[in-house]
Motif scaffolding. Structure first.
Motif, short mmCIF file in Angstrom:
data_model
loop_
_atom_site.label_atom_id
_atom_site.label_comp_id
_atom_site.label_asym_id
_atom_site.label_seq_id
_atom_site.Cartn_x
_atom_site.Cartn_y
_atom_site.Cartn_z
N ALA A 184 0.83 -1.21 0.00
CA ALA A 184 0.00 0.00 0.00
C ALA A 184 0.86 1.26 0.00
O ALA A 184 0.54 2.24 -0.68
CB ALA A 184 -0.93 -0.01 1.22
N ASN A 185 1.96 1.23 0.75
CA ASN A 185 2.85 2.39 0.77
C ASN A 185 3.50 2.61 -0.59
O ASN A 185 3.68 3.75 -1.03
CB ASN A 185 3.92 2.19 1.84
CG ASN A 185 4.77 3.44 2.05
OD1 ASN A 185 4.33 4.43 2.61
ND2 ASN A 185 6.01 3.40 1.56
N LEU A 186 3.85 1.51 -1.26
CA LEU A 186 4.42 1.62 -2.60
C LEU A 186 3.40 2.22 -3.57
O LEU A 186 3.73 3.10 -4.37
CB LEU A 186 4.86 0.24 -3.09
CG LEU A 186 5.44 0.17 -4.51
CD1 LEU A 186 6.69 1.04 -4.62
CD2 LEU A 186 5.75 -1.27 -4.89
N ALA A 187 2.16 1.77 -3.49
CA ALA A 187 1.11 2.34 -4.35
C ALA A 187 0.90 3.81 -4.06
O ALA A 187 0.68 4.62 -4.97
CB ALA A 187 -0.19 1.56 -4.13
N LEU A 188 0.98 4.18 -2.79
CA LEU A 188 0.82 5.58 -2.40
C LEU A 188 1.96 6.42 -2.98
O LEU A 188 1.74 7.54 -3.47
CB LEU A 188 0.81 5.68 -0.88
CG LEU A 188 0.26 6.96 -0.25
CD1 LEU A 188 -1.13 7.28 -0.76
CD2 LEU A 188 0.25 6.82 1.26
N ASN A 189 3.18 5.90 -2.96
CA ASN A 189 4.31 6.62 -3.55
C ASN A 189 4.18 6.73 -5.06
O ASN A 189 4.54 7.75 -5.65
CB ASN A 189 5.62 5.91 -3.18
CG ASN A 189 6.15 6.30 -1.82
OD1 ASN A 189 7.03 7.14 -1.69
ND2 ASN A 189 5.59 5.71 -0.77
#
Length: 415
Positions: free
Chosen positions: A260-265
Motif C-alpha cells: 500500500a505504501n508503494l502504491a501511495l508513492n
C-alpha cells in the motif's frame, strides 16, 4: 505491477533528492509506516474543529437567521463607502453595527450590500436617512434621493430549506459512494474512503467556525462540490493498491502495508499535481470574486472549495490508505503473510552474514503462483467461465526463476 528490489520494498530510504523520489515513486516515503503520527495529527485537528463548532458556532448569514438587507449604488457617492465607515454610520443610527458589509459588482454597477438583524420600519428609516446624509448616493438617472437606498426583509426559511436539502443530498451521496466502493473495491476500502470523506467535511466546517467566515447558501453548495474531488483522489490511490496487491497472499516479497505504501508513492506525484491544478483555478476564482467582483456568492463558493480541496488532498494521502492498511491487517491471512515475509528476510540476512549463497535461500513465488492459478482455473471451470491466462509478469518471472534453478548444481540441497 512494477517490480522493485527487496531493499526498497522493505522501506529503506531511496537514493536521490526529494523530487527525484517523488517522480520515480520507489516507495522511499514511508507514509504508511508512520500512520500513528498522522492519526494523532488528524485526531487533534478534528477535535479542535468539533469543539469550535460546538462552543463557538458558525457565523450564519441572514439567509439562515433572517434579517434586513440594505443596498445602494457606489457610483456618485460622497467619500469612500468603506466597511468601517458604514459600520460607524449604522451604529450611530440604531445603536448596533450591521452583521456584514459587502461590495458586489464593479465599475458603474458596483453596489454596497449591508446585512443587519431584522429591523423595524422606524429603524429602517433611520438607517436609510443616516446613509443618505453620509454618502448621498445617486440613481441611474443621476438624481440623489433617499429612495436610491433600498431595503428588503430576508426570511430564514429559504436558508433552512437549502440546508435540509443539502443534508439529504449528503446522506444519499454517502450511501451510494459506500455501495460503489464496496462493490468495485472491497468493504475495507469503502470504510477508509468514507472516514476520509467525513474528515474533509468536519475540517472544512471547523475552519469556517474557527475563522468566522460567514456561512451562506453558496457555502453549503460549495461544501457538497468538494466531496467529489476528495473521493476522486482516494479512488486513484486505492485502485493502485488493488493492482499492486493482486495475489499478494501467495507472495513473500513485501507485506500489505509495504504494498500500500508503494502504491501511495507511485500515485503521490499525481495526487500533488491534481491538487495543484485544481486549487489554482479556485484561487483565481477567489481573487476575482473578492478583488474584482466583491465579496459575494462567487467568493463564498471559491472559499469553501479552497479549504475543502486542501483538506481532501491531505486526507487521501495521509489518512485513507493508512486506515485501509489497519483494517486489512486485522485479517489473519494478511498477518500470516506478513510473518512469512519477515521470516524470508531474516533468512536472507542470515545468509548474507554467513557469506552464503543468497540465491539458495531466496524463496521464489513460483510455487505459490502456480497453486493460485490452479485453484483459480478449477473454480472458473466449475462455474463454466474460461480461466484467465497468467499475466505477462508472472510468465516472465517463472521462466527466469526456472532458468536460474536449472543452472544451479543438482547436488546442492535447497534449504
Amino acid at each position: 505491477m512494477a517490480t522493485y528490489t527487496s531493499t526498497s520494498a522493505a522501506g529503506a530510504p531511496g537514493k536521490g533528492g526529494v523530487f527525484n523520489r517523488l517522480y520515480t515513486g520507489t516507495g522511499a516515503f514511508d507514509i504508511v509506516g508512520r500512520r500513528k503520527r498522522w492519526y494523532w495529527t488528524f485526531a487533534v485537528l478534528v477535535v479542535i474543529c468539533i469543539a469550535s463548532m460546538v462552543f463557538r458556532g458558525f457565523n450564519l448569514g441572514i439567509e439562515f437567521v433572517g434579517g434586513t438587507q440594505i443596498q445602494f449604488p457606489v457610483a456618485g457617492v460622497s467619500g469612500e463607502p468603506s466597511s468601517d465607515r458604514i459600520n460607524q454610520v449604522i451604529n450611530g443610527a440604531i445603536g448596533q453595527p450591521p452583521k456584514s458589509v459587502q461590495h458586489a459588482g464593479s465599475g458603474a454597477s458596483e453596489t454596497v450590500v449591508i446585512r443587519t438583524e431584522a429591523l423595524t420600519g422606524a429603524e429602517q428609516f433611520k438607517v436609510r436617512d443616516a446613509l443618505f446624509n453620509e454618502f448621498h448616493p445617486r440613481g441611474q438617472d443621476g438624481r440623489s434621493t433617499p429612495n436610491v437606498i433600498s431595503e428588503s426583509a430576508v426570511s430564514s426559511s429559504w436558508g433552512n430549506e437549502i440546508t435540509s436539502q443539502a443534508l439529504i443530498a449528503l446522506a444519499v451521496f454517502m450511501v451510494l459512494v459506500s455501495l460503489f466502493l464496496a462493490l468495485y473495491f472491497e468493504r475495507s476500502m469503502a470504510i477508509a474512503a468514507v472516514v476520509a470523506l467525513v474528515h474533509d467535511l468536519v475540517v472544512t466546517a471547523g475552519v469556517y467556525s474557527l475563522v468566522g467566515f460567514e456561512v451562506s447558501p453558496g457555502t453549503v453548495i460549495g461544501l457538497l462540490t468538494i466531496l467529489g474531488f476528495s473521493l476522486y483522489d482516494t479512488v486513484v490511490v486505492f485502485d493502485k493498491v488493488k493492482e499492486n496487491s493482486r495475489g499478494l497472499l501467495g507472495l513473500t516479497r513485501r507485506t500489505y502495508a509495504e504494498t500500500a505504501n508503494l502504491a501511495l508513492n507511485q500515485t503521490l506525484m499525481r495526487s500533488i499535481n491534481t491538487s495543484l491544478i485544481a486549487v489554482l483555478p479556485v484561487g483565481g476564482l477567489l481573487v476575482v470574486g473578492v478583488g474584482v467582483l466583491g465579496v459575494g456568492t462567487l467568493a463564498d463558493l471559491a472559499l469553501v472549495q479552497m479549504v475543502g480541496m486542501i483538506a481532501g488532498a491531505l486526507s487521501s494521502i495521509f489518512l485513507a490508505t493508512p486506515i485501509l492498511v489497519d483494517l486489512k491487517m486485522r485479517d489473519r491471512r494478511y498477518q500470516q503473510q506478513a510473518a512469512r515475509v519477515m521470516t524470508r528476510r531474516k533468512r536472507l540476512a542470515q545468509a548474507r552474514d554467513a557469506g552464503g549463497d543468497e540465491d539458495e535461500l531466496d524463496v521464489t513465488d513460483d510455487e505459490a503462483l502456480g497453486t493460485e492459478l490452479r485453484r483459480e482455473r478449477a473454480i472458473t471451470a466449475a462455474a463454466g467461465v474460461p480461466a484467465r491466462a497468467p499475466s505477462a509478469r508472472r510468465n516472465h518471472t517463472s521462466r527466469a526463476e526456472r532458468t536460474g534453478r536449472a543452472a544451479r548444481p543438482t547436488g546442492k540441497r535447497r534449504r
